[in-house]
Design an enzyme around this catalytic site. Structure first.
Site, PDB file in Angstrom:
ATOM      1  N   PRO A 136       0.799  -1.234   0.000  1.00  0.00           N
ATOM      2  CA  PRO A 136       0.000   0.000   0.000  1.00  0.00           C
ATOM      3  C   PRO A 136       0.827   1.277   0.000  1.00  0.00           C
ATOM      4  O   PRO A 136       0.457   2.234  -0.694  1.00  0.00           O
ATOM      5  CB  PRO A 136      -0.835  -0.121   1.279  1.00  0.00           C
ATOM      6  CG  PRO A 136      -0.873  -1.556   1.604  1.00  0.00           C
ATOM      7  CD  PRO A 136       0.405  -2.135   1.096  1.00  0.00           C
ATOM      8  N   TYR A 137       1.905   1.310   0.748  1.00  0.00           N
ATOM      9  CA  TYR A 137       2.726   2.523   0.772  1.00  0.00           C
ATOM     10  C   TYR A 137       3.279   2.807  -0.619  1.00  0.00           C
ATOM     11  O   TYR A 137       3.210   3.941  -1.112  1.00  0.00           O
ATOM     12  CB  TYR A 137       3.864   2.375   1.782  1.00  0.00           C
ATOM     13  CG  TYR A 137       4.804   3.562   1.791  1.00  0.00           C
ATOM     14  CD1 TYR A 137       4.363   4.808   2.240  1.00  0.00           C
ATOM     15  CD2 TYR A 137       6.115   3.447   1.341  1.00  0.00           C
ATOM     16  CE1 TYR A 137       5.215   5.908   2.240  1.00  0.00           C
ATOM     17  CE2 TYR A 137       6.972   4.537   1.340  1.00  0.00           C
ATOM     18  CZ  TYR A 137       6.521   5.763   1.789  1.00  0.00           C
ATOM     19  OH  TYR A 137       7.367   6.856   1.776  1.00  0.00           O
ATOM     20  N   CYS A 138       3.821   1.779  -1.255  1.00  0.00           N
ATOM     21  CA  CYS A 138       4.403   1.955  -2.594  1.00  0.00           C
ATOM     22  C   CYS A 138       3.350   2.388  -3.608  1.00  0.00           C
ATOM     23  O   CYS A 138       3.549   3.328  -4.380  1.00  0.00           O
ATOM     24  CB  CYS A 138       5.064   0.660  -3.056  1.00  0.00           C
ATOM     25  SG  CYS A 138       6.373   0.054  -1.967  1.00  0.00           S
TER      26      CYS A 138
END
Length: 325
Positions: A136-138
């Site tokens: 999710p961060y990426c």
């Protein structure tokens, strides 16, 4: 120049705010609490009470530039936390900045925007973004960058994306404290022996790039901002830990076991709605075991950037700062 900064009470935003003020700029900073107000005023900046959901053009009145540092960078959280902060939050800042007549928008991106779990070696800015990354961060940092670059308006608001990798140095409130906590609790172990090679970004070098980007660089472009050379995960983390007087054990697990362990831990935490952070996440296992080396030639050519602090100098400064603390 009057500059609006988001994330000023954090590691990167705070360092940028202090440097901008030291070099004669006036900083107005987003603040979400009385505690943040005090921290921001202590730096010499003016706090404005708002957050990424309530931010409006009026909060940026008179500002010619925005430095957008705020992001959800936690290893764990609600499923929608990254999208709400990193994508919708960034869009809100873009919209407010455009309405306020801001001329230069500097977005602190990340190499994570090109990551979907692969080894990366000597990648430059032509390497494709990964908005569909399983992490999710990426994925959300990739989507945020796409929106920032699409918002560039020649003759209007110009947008610049700076992509540091593995930000470290005095004032770090995330990486080194986590290493220290794991070491002291006996939980630390390397993944793949810590052999993965990485580019890094010392905080002073990133701040230097932010200042350059106020007037240099091409609108709508992204730039990797890096220290000189590459280093193994084991060498950089061992050096950081030593600045706190810590010696990390040599115990290690294979990367494939860490990958499975991270997924299993996340699955258990989601299934049973457990509190706290899993002992290992899939993203952390991936970051620690994959090569990620980058090419910073574009920033040198177009921003006039070059590191102002070497890795060796940074480690000395980190040790000095931790000794004082």
């Amino acid at each position: 120049m009057q500059i609006f900064v988001t994330g000023a009470s954090g590691f990167v935003g705070g360092a940028a705010t202090r440097a901008l003020i030291a070099h004669g700029h006036k900083v107005v900073a987003m603040s979400r609490s009385e505690r943040s107000d005090a921290a921001i005023m202590g730096m010499g900046a003016k706090p404005v009470r708002c957050d990424l959901e309530s931010l409006e053009a009026a909060h940026m009145k008179g500002c010619k530039a925005v430095v957008h540092c705020a992001a959800f960078v936690e290893a764990w959280g609600p499923r929608d936390a990254w999208f709400k902060s990193n994508v919708l939050g960034t869009q809100r800042v873009l919209d407010a900045a455009r309405a306020a007549g801001v001329r230069r928008f500097i977005h602190i991106g990340t190499e994570a925007a090109i990551v979907h779990g692969q080894d990366i070696r000597n990648a430059d800015e032509t390497y494709p973004l990964s908005p569909n990354s399983p992490f999710p961060y990426c994925a959300t940092k990739a989507e945020a960058e796409l929106r920032v670059r699409a918002a560039n308006e020649p003759g209007g608001m110009e947008t610049i994306v700076l992509r540091p990798r593995f930000i470290w140095g005095p004032g770090d409130t995330t990486l080194l404290p986590a290493i220290e906590a794991m070491a002291k609790s006996g939980q630390w172990m390397w993944i793949g022996g810590g052999k993965a090679m990485t580019s890094t970004t010392y905080i002073d070098n990133l701040v230097h790039a932010i200042e350059l980007a106020l007037t240099k660089g091409r609108g709508g472009e992204a730039y990797f901002i890096l220290d000189d050379g590459n280093i193994s995960m084991k060498d950089i983390i061992t050096g950081m830990a030593a600045s706190r007087g810590l010696t990390l054990p040599d115990k290690s697990i294979p990367a494939w076991i860490a990958d499975i362990g991270g997924m299993v831990c996340e699955g258990i935490w989601r299934l049973f709605s457990l509190k706290g952070v899993p002992p290992l996440t899939a993203h952390a296992a991936m970051v620690m075991s994959r090569d990620c080396t980058l090419n910073g030639a574009k920033a040198r050519a177009e921003l006039g950037y070059k590191p102002v602090v070497t890795v060796a100098e940074g480690l000395k400064a980190l040790k000095k700062a931790n000794t004082k603390a």
